[in-house]
Write a protein that holds these residues in place. Structure first.
Motif, PDB file in Angstrom:
ATOM      1  N   UNK A  70       0.797  -1.091  -0.158  1.00 19.53           N
ATOM      2  CA  UNK A  70      -0.048  -0.083   0.099  1.00 19.53           C
ATOM      3  C   UNK A  70       0.823   1.119   0.172  1.00 19.53           C
ATOM      4  N   UNK A  71       2.091   1.060   0.788  1.00 25.32           N
ATOM      5  CA  UNK A  71       2.948   2.191   0.708  1.00 25.32           C
ATOM      6  C   UNK A  71       3.339   2.594  -0.579  1.00 25.32           C
ATOM      7  N   UNK A 203       1.247   9.196  11.265  1.00 23.60           N
ATOM      8  CA  UNK A 203       0.134   8.465  12.178  1.00 23.60           C
ATOM      9  C   UNK A 203      -0.244   7.179  11.391  1.00 23.60           C
ATOM     10  N   UNK A 204      -0.479   7.113  10.403  1.00 23.28           N
ATOM     11  CA  UNK A 204      -1.388   6.019   9.469  1.00 23.28           C
ATOM     12  C   UNK A 204      -0.124   4.946   9.437  1.00 23.28           C
ATOM     13  N   UNK A 205       1.161   5.151   9.313  1.00 25.23           N
ATOM     14  CA  UNK A 205       2.042   4.189   9.448  1.00 25.23           C
ATOM     15  C   UNK A 205       2.367   3.572  10.742  1.00 25.23           C
ATOM     16  N   UNK A 206       2.485   4.359  11.764  1.00 23.29           N
ATOM     17  CA  UNK A 206       2.429   3.919  13.196  1.00 23.29           C
ATOM     18  C   UNK A 206       1.249   3.046  13.525  1.00 23.29           C
ATOM     19  N   UNK A 207       0.012   3.537  13.075  1.00 21.38           N
ATOM     20  CA  UNK A 207      -1.124   2.592  13.324  1.00 21.38           C
ATOM     21  C   UNK A 207      -1.416   1.357  12.399  1.00 21.38           C
ATOM     22  N   UNK A 208      -0.324   1.440  11.457  1.00 24.65           N
ATOM     23  CA  UNK A 208      -0.349   0.205  10.424  1.00 24.65           C
ATOM     24  C   UNK A 208      -1.523   0.397   9.530  1.00 24.65           C
ATOM     25  N   UNK A 326       9.490   2.537   6.442  1.00 26.10           N
ATOM     26  CA  UNK A 326       8.140   2.908   7.064  1.00 26.10           C
ATOM     27  C   UNK A 326       7.526   1.374   7.664  1.00 26.10           C
ATOM     28  N   UNK A 327       7.360   0.585   6.898  1.00 29.98           N
ATOM     29  CA  UNK A 327       7.017  -0.821   7.279  1.00 29.98           C
ATOM     30  C   UNK A 327       7.759  -1.166   8.454  1.00 29.98           C
TER      31      UNK A 327
END
Length: 393
Positions: A70-71, A203-208, A326-327
């Motif tokens: 997705x990233x 925030x999105x990445x931290x919350x997966x 990021x992952x």
């Protein structure tokens, strides 16, 4: 930065000196990173993890593939938008293309600074998310959001007061300075418009929640494509960068953040420490990038435009490899928040392995199709020839 200064200023190597300095720095970084992993975890533990069959079972890293996938799609949207900046500005002329490269440095300076808060949000809010501590998660989102806004206002003030001086540091070409000066109002607006885009990526990445990030960028990209041609036709370079502002604005979430209950220094000491170290690292990186432009500008408009082309290769590579970074932040960070050291090590191994595979794929892509990619970025034959000479680097 030290290597670039040595090669460019000390040895007079020009743009190739910057390229060699950056390449050597990346290799040294990889070597030091491997050494640190061996020192922390020990070579036997690392080799055992690499040999274990469970480490490489496909279903075992399905989450990594999904998040990074997705990233990566989001990155394709972003890189296409950035490539279109070069493509369209090249169609306006060499001066306009070189000017676009100057404005791109402002955008990079802003992005790397605001990304510090995004990375802090990924680490701190992501760890809280991994612990299922929603109160701490919201708190870190509020704090990073507040200080991201302060940083954005600082950037806007910096560009407003010293914009022309920064441009003068980046290029000696008077025609480029004048053209860039005319775009300064848009440059001042960039951090104010883009701030929430960077924060919520973190925030999105931290919350997966990579799906939300991908969809947001996809919608913004469609709006950007619709506006790019008519705005550029109407207002030239101003219209082009006005469309860039639209992609940032369209990608931001309409989120109502509640005011945190406390903003005392002790409440965000950890945030300040993490972001402070990231900011120092950013200063080194931005100095190196500014040297690329400065030296290229001293060689002429064609060389400066060719440097802009090579910069797009570097961005393409960076944004792609950042997907694995990021992952790793999201998955390894969540495991760290749960104090699950085994899962933490596992995600570090997996993201490291697939980062290496991606790096090899990038090298193969640039080796085989480098000249074709350059041809997509610019119609200027002189720029194509100059960029082709730098492809081995």
């Amino acid at each position: 930065a030290a290597l670039n200064l040595t090669f460019v200023v000390g040895l007079g190597m020009g743009v190739p000196g910057v390229a060699w300095g950056t390449l050597i720095a990346q290799v040294l970084t990889a070597v030091v990173s491997i050494w640190m992993m061996v020192r922390i975890y020990g070579a036997p533990a690392l080799m055992t993890a690499l040999r274990e069959g469970s480490t490489w079972v496909l279903r075992g890293f399905r989450k990594l593939v999904l998040i990074n996938g997705f990233i990566f799609i989001r990155t394709i949207f972003l890189m296409t938008a950035l490539a279109l900046i070069m493509r369209v500005s090249a169609g306006l002329g060499t001066v306009q293309m070189a000017t676009s490269h100057v404005i791109n440095q402002y955008m990079l300076l802003m992005a790397l600074g605001l990304d510090g808060f995004a990375h802090a949000s990924e680490a701190l809010a992501g760890a809280a998310w991994g612990r299922s501590d929603r109160a701490q998660f919201r708190r870190w989102v509020y704090l990073t959001g507040f200080w991201s806004l302060i940083a954005a206002l600082g950037y806007a003030l910096l560009f407003w007061i010293w914009g022309n001086d920064i441009t003068a540091l980046l290029t000696d070409l008077e025609s480029v300075r004048i053209a860039a000066g005319g775009l300064l109002p848009l440059v001042v607006a960039l951090p104010l418009v883009a701030v929430w885009c960077y924060l919520f990526d973190g925030v999105y990445i931290g919350a997966t929640a990579a799906v939300s990030m991908m969809v947001t960028m996809g919608v913004a990209f469609v709006i950007y494509l619709v506006l790019l041609e008519p705005m550029t036709a109407q207002w030239g370079l101003h219209g082009l960068w006005g469309a860039v502002l639209r992609i940032y604005g369209a990608s931001e979430l309409a989120a109502a953040l509640q005011t945190g209950r406390t903003w005392v220094l002790s409440g965000f000491r950890k945030l300040v420490m993490i972001n402070g170290f990231i900011f120092v690292r950013t200063i080194f990186l931005m100095t190196a990038l500014a040297l690329i432009m400065r030296e290229a500008a001293g060689l002429g408009e064609v060389e400066m435009a060719a440097s802009h082309v090579i910069n797009q290769y570097m961005l393409l590579m960076a944004l792609g490899l950042d997907g694995f970074a990021h992952a790793s932040e999201a998955l390894a960070g969540a495991a760290w928040g749960r104090s699950d050291r085994a899962q933490f090590r596992r995600w570090v191994y997996l993201t490291g392995f697939w980062s290496l595979i991606a790096a090899l794929a990038y090298a193969l892509l640039f080796w085989i199709w480098g000249n074709d990619i350059t041809a997509l970025l610019t119609d200027l034959e002189s720029v194509r020839i100059a960029a082709g000479g730098l492809l081995p680097l």
